[in-house]
Scaffold this motif. Structure first.
Motif, short mmCIF file in Angstrom:
data_model
loop_
_atom_site.label_atom_id
_atom_site.label_comp_id
_atom_site.label_asym_id
_atom_site.label_seq_id
_atom_site.Cartn_x
_atom_site.Cartn_y
_atom_site.Cartn_z
N ALA A 127 28.59 117.47 4.95
CA ALA A 127 29.49 116.76 5.84
C ALA A 127 29.29 117.17 7.30
CB ALA A 127 30.93 117.01 5.44
N PHE A 128 29.54 116.21 8.19
CA PHE A 128 29.57 116.49 9.62
C PHE A 128 31.00 116.28 10.08
CE2 PHE A 128 28.19 115.11 14.13
CZ PHE A 128 28.23 116.42 14.58
N ILE A 129 31.61 117.32 10.62
CA ILE A 129 33.00 117.27 11.08
C ILE A 129 33.00 117.46 12.60
CG2 ILE A 129 35.27 118.36 10.95
CD1 ILE A 129 34.40 119.39 8.14
N VAL A 130 33.64 116.54 13.31
CA VAL A 130 33.68 116.61 14.76
C VAL A 130 35.13 116.76 15.22
CG1 VAL A 130 33.28 115.35 16.91
CG2 VAL A 130 31.54 115.35 15.13
N ALA A 185 23.94 117.24 21.81
CA ALA A 185 24.49 118.20 20.87
C ALA A 185 25.13 117.51 19.67
CB ALA A 185 25.52 119.09 21.57
N PHE A 186 25.79 116.37 19.91
CA PHE A 186 26.36 115.59 18.81
C PHE A 186 25.25 115.14 17.86
CE2 PHE A 186 27.61 111.81 16.58
CZ PHE A 186 28.95 111.96 16.31
N GLN A 197 22.15 115.59 12.81
CA GLN A 197 20.85 115.78 12.17
C GLN A 197 20.86 117.02 11.28
OE1 GLN A 197 18.14 113.58 12.27
NE2 GLN A 197 17.58 114.93 10.56
N LYS A 198 21.55 118.07 11.74
CA LYS A 198 21.66 119.29 10.92
C LYS A 198 22.39 118.97 9.62
CE LYS A 198 21.38 123.85 10.42
NZ LYS A 198 20.10 124.58 10.37
N ALA A 199 23.44 118.15 9.69
CA ALA A 199 24.16 117.75 8.48
C ALA A 199 23.26 116.93 7.56
CB ALA A 199 25.41 116.96 8.86
N LEU A 200 22.44 116.05 8.14
CA LEU A 200 21.50 115.27 7.34
C LEU A 200 20.49 116.19 6.65
CD1 LEU A 200 20.89 112.31 9.83
CD2 LEU A 200 21.86 112.09 7.53
N ILE A 243 24.86 105.55 16.38
CA ILE A 243 23.69 105.46 15.50
C ILE A 243 23.65 106.62 14.51
CG2 ILE A 243 21.16 105.62 15.46
CD1 ILE A 243 21.18 104.02 18.11
N MET A 244 23.97 107.82 14.99
CA MET A 244 23.95 108.98 14.10
C MET A 244 25.03 108.89 13.03
SD MET A 244 21.30 110.52 15.04
CE MET A 244 21.42 111.91 13.90
N THR A 245 26.19 108.34 13.37
CA THR A 245 27.23 108.18 12.35
C THR A 245 26.79 107.17 11.29
OG1 THR A 245 28.46 106.41 13.51
CG2 THR A 245 29.04 108.70 14.04
N ARG A 246 26.02 106.16 11.70
CA ARG A 246 25.49 105.18 10.73
C ARG A 246 24.45 105.83 9.82
NH1 ARG A 246 29.34 102.43 9.99
NH2 ARG A 246 30.20 104.33 10.89
N ARG A 247 23.68 106.75 10.37
CA ARG A 247 22.69 107.45 9.54
C ARG A 247 23.37 108.34 8.51
NH1 ARG A 247 18.05 109.22 14.04
NH2 ARG A 247 17.32 107.09 14.45
#
Length: 284
Positions: free
Chosen positions: A155-158, A141-142, A147-150, A182-186
């Protein structure tokens, strides 16, 4: 049963009293003040006497942060109970019990919408679902939220609230740490903000991973933030730790949290941060 008890039961005195106490009052876990439930909920689950920020579920959190009309992303389907794990109960039974109390299939819920008109994807961990523990469903889900934010170029807020990795999934739970990293690096490579809102409690593998990888770290007042327990640390270093150790205030004082924001001000503050980090022509 005595005749007096029979009369009481027939009139429903006991049930009425229990129901009234349960429905009308709640005790603040910090100052022990008895509060009207209606006042507590109207105050966003914050004690009006001492300011203690109570825990809230994922749906309430999303409705507080996102504008009306946001899209709720489906929780990804993953292999359940891959290790056929059993402690005092079967893992499958624990999942069933957690789902019976929750409208969602697991502990990470994602909404896609806007914050005061600024595009954002918000992922929320729900501590009431197995302690917000990080298993494969949470990790997936994270990644889905990132990916939705990309895709939206926003912005992606967690919002973190977790006891750490889900022990019933063993190494498969721990592997969600590098996947999320990895997703935060993307997101960083795409020039998109990754913002973390730390809430009570955030600990273990979540604290060691994506909870501390944000471009900006915001925390609610008084939240417990820790990798491991206070007693373990004290026994290891053989020193007495400060009273405010592992709190939002301690982390802010030592540079690990950028700002502490009361719950009532969070949406406005996030909108302000997005104005700085996410130009209008980049939002979708």
């Amino acid at each position: 049963m005595s005749w007096l008890n029979r009369v009481r039961n027939s009139l429903g005195f006991g049930a009425e009293k229990s129901s009234t106490e349960k429905d009308l009052w709640i005790k603040c876990p910090n100052c022990q003040e008895m509060l009207f439930v209606s006042d507590y909920e109207e105050n966003l689950h914050v004690c009006p006497k001492c300011g203690h920020h109570g825990r809230i579920d994922a749906d309430t959190r999303l409705s507080l942060l996102l504008d009306e009309g946001f899209e709720l992303l489906p929780i990804p389907e993953v292999t359940e109970d891959p290790l056929k794990f059993k402690d005092s109960k079967k893992y499958t039974d624990r999942l069933k019990a957690a789902r019976a109390k929750s409208p969602h299939a697991d502990a990470f819920v994602t909404g896609s919408g806007t914050i005061n008109g600024k595009a954002a994807v918000v992922g929320v961990q729900d501590f009431s679902f197995m302690g917000g523990s990080m298993g494969m469903a949470v990790g997936e889900a994270f990644c889905q939220g990132a990916q939705k934010a990309l895709d939206r170029k926003c912005a992606f807020i967690v919002v973190t609230a977790s006891g750490g990795a889900r022990m019933q999934e063993g190494i498969l739970g721990l592997m969600q740490m590098p996947r999320a990293t990895i997703m935060t690096r993307r997101l960083k490579a795409a020039g998109l903000p990754y913002i973390v809102l730390l809430t009570d409690p955030t600990s273990g593998g979540v604290m060691a991973a994506y909870a501390m990888l944000g471009d900006i770290h915001i925390a609610e007042p008084g939240a417990t933030l820790a990798f491991t327990g206070r007693r373990v640390i004290e026994e290891t270093i053989r020193q007495k730790l400060p009273d405010d150790f592992q709190t939002s205030e301690y982390y802010s004082k030592h540079g690990m949290v950028d700002m502490i924001v009361p719950r009532k001000e969070l949406k406005e503050r996030l909108a302000t941060v997005l104005d700085f980090l996410q130009p209008a022509d980049e939002a979708a």
